[in-house]
Design a protein around this motif. Structure first.
Motif, short mmCIF file in Angstrom:
data_model
loop_
_atom_site.label_atom_id
_atom_site.label_comp_id
_atom_site.label_asym_id
_atom_site.label_seq_id
_atom_site.Cartn_x
_atom_site.Cartn_y
_atom_site.Cartn_z
N ASN A 42 0.87 -1.19 0.00
CA ASN A 42 0.00 0.00 0.00
C ASN A 42 0.91 1.24 0.00
OD1 ASN A 42 -1.87 2.04 0.46
ND2 ASN A 42 -3.15 0.73 1.76
N ALA A 98 -3.09 9.02 -4.54
CA ALA A 98 -4.15 8.00 -4.47
C ALA A 98 -4.59 7.83 -3.02
CB ALA A 98 -3.64 6.68 -5.02
N PHE A 123 -6.51 2.19 -2.74
CA PHE A 123 -5.38 2.16 -3.68
C PHE A 123 -5.41 0.90 -4.53
CE2 PHE A 123 -0.76 1.20 -4.41
CZ PHE A 123 -0.54 2.21 -5.34
#
Length: 456
Positions: free
Chosen positions: A333, A405, A410
């Motif tokens: 992430n 983002a 994401f």
């Protein structure tokens, strides 16, 4: 050799990062698991920068296409991937496609012969606790290292399935049925004389039967821990697309528009006419002996693939050099765990690069490897990193990965104009050209302001 930077992973991103560092006088240790007795579910060789899915780098048009602009920017920054791509290039219309074996060999030769790079075939099981490190292990990161990354980040990994398209031997295609043509007859200097794609036509009845066969075919079974893993839309299996509607494929990889079938002439259509649907194959190697089925990534079982794909007109006797397959891709992430320079917030001596960061596509992966190498070289020499303009393809992609983002939602992303600062004051028909013109100008301005000293 004593090294300044340790790069883990010899795929596109790791190879590009190593090249960028070495060209700036930095000593690099490049660790690649393949070749040490280890292998991944998707790779076929131990070659550096092996292409495991398509052989296409997508559009090379740098005037109207975001990935074409990315090609341009990488060439401006002396990308080894773009260098090798030109040597290995095969006809593909306005796209850039390569002979995958020639491409890998070119990259490996350049890195292995560089005085500042030592390639070591070894598996790395944990993140180094000190020293400049770039992790470019890609979406097929070994489980032990992946667990080390999870421990360091405290975040769950993102994962999805990536399906591989089949490759067909050219001499097994029936050219009395199929024909060579580029859509709308668009060709480039690299094109074959007749065009860039082999086209296999289907009637309405054949198409409907094929679409139904895709849905009914026996598929690879998922393990329990894989069942909740989503697909990435840019690499959707052909049978999953078929499930979205009976006409979906005719508006996707099997669209017939711009292709006139010379075998189907009438008085009204002396030059041929559009079939109801078309299966296209693109040249996969320089010799022209291997052609891949465009958009036909699949998770069908091997026997089902052979049986169904041989119902395609022109492929009745097809011999497959490689059948389609399926592997799980893993991502961190990035907006949550990386800073704006791709450094792990919990361990700033570690940078990440390539697909493991959540970018999608060969070129995007290499591009993030390129900038990670530049960033690391700058940090080693005490040079402040000046962010790439978000109006460039590199800057837009970096912005998506490292903060623009939403961390909670994401998802992997190809470079596209939706990531660029908008140009609302430009007419829609002129907007793509405006994006690329602005990006090129802004990159040149950035290069002038950030000229690097030549290594001693």
């Amino acid at each position: 050799m004593i090294h300044d930077v340790h790069i883990i992973g010899g795929g596109l991103a790791g190879s590009e990062a190593a090249w960028q560092l070495a060209q700036r006088g930095v000593k690099v240790r490049l660790s690649e698991m393949r070749g040490s007795g280890e292998q991944t579910p998707a790779h076929q060789t131990d070659g550096l920068a092996e292409l495991v899915c398509s052989n296409s780098f997508r559009s090379d048009d740098d005037t109207k296409n975001a990935v074409g602009l990315l090609h341009h920017e990488m060439r401006e920054l002396d990308s080894i991937v773009m260098r090798a791509g030109e040597v290995a290039r095969v006809p593909a219309g306005s796209a850039m496609a390569v002979d995958r074996d020639v491409f890998s060999a070119e990259v490996e030769k350049a890195l292995s012969e560089h005085l500042n790079i030592t390639v070591v075939r070894e598996r790395v099981d944990a993140l180094p606790t000190s020293g400049f490190t770039i992790v470019a292990t890609g979406p097929l990161t070994a489980q032990s290292l992946a667990q080390s990354i999870v421990t360091a980040t405290g975040e769950d990994r993102l994962a999805f399935f990536d399906a591989i398209a089949p490759i067909v031997h050219r001499d097994s295609i029936d050219m009395d049925i199929a024909w060579i043509q580029s859509r709308w007859d668009k060709t480039t200097a690299a094109s074959n004389e007749e065009g860039d794609y082999i086209n296999c036509p289907m009637t309405k009845e054949q198409y409907y039967a094929f679409q139904a066969g895709l849905i009914a075919a026996e598929k690879t079974e998922f393990k329990e821990w894989e069942k909740d893993t989503p697909y990435f839309d840019g690499c959707m299996p052909i049978e999953v697309m078929a499930e979205r509607g009976v006409e979906t494929l005719r508006f996707g990889p099997m669209k017939p528009v711009g292709l006139d079938n010379p075998r189907d002439t009438t008085e009204e259509f002396p030059q041929g006419r559009w079939p109801y649907a078309v299966v296209q194959l693109r040249q996969d190697n320089k010799l022209g002996t291997l052609w891949n089925m465009v958009g036909f990534q699949t998770k069908m079982k091997y026997g089902a693939q052979i049986e169904l794909f041989r119902t395609i007109p022109g492929l009745e006797n097809a011999e497959f050099a490689r059948l389609g397959g399926l592997h799980r891709n893993t991502f961190i992430n990035s907006p949550q765990v990386l800073d704006r320079q791709l450094r792990l917030k919990a361990a700033p001596h570690v940078r990440f690069a390539g697909q493991v960061t959540g970018c999608e596509g060969y070129v995007e992966s290499a591009a993030i490897g390129l900038v990670s190498g530049m960033m690391t070289a700058g940090e080693l020499t005490g040079r402040d990193w000046s962010p790439l303009p978000p109006s460039t393809a590199l800057g837009a992609l970096l912005s998506h990965i490292t903060g623009d983002a939403e961390a909670e939602t994401f998802q992997p992303m190809n470079v596209n104009f939706g990531l660029f600062p908008p140009l609302h004051d430009v007419k829609k028909k002129q907007r793509k050209e405006a994006y690329t013109s602005r990006g090129k100008a802004d990159l040149q301005d950035w290069l002038r302001k950030n000229a690097e000293p030549v290594p001693a």
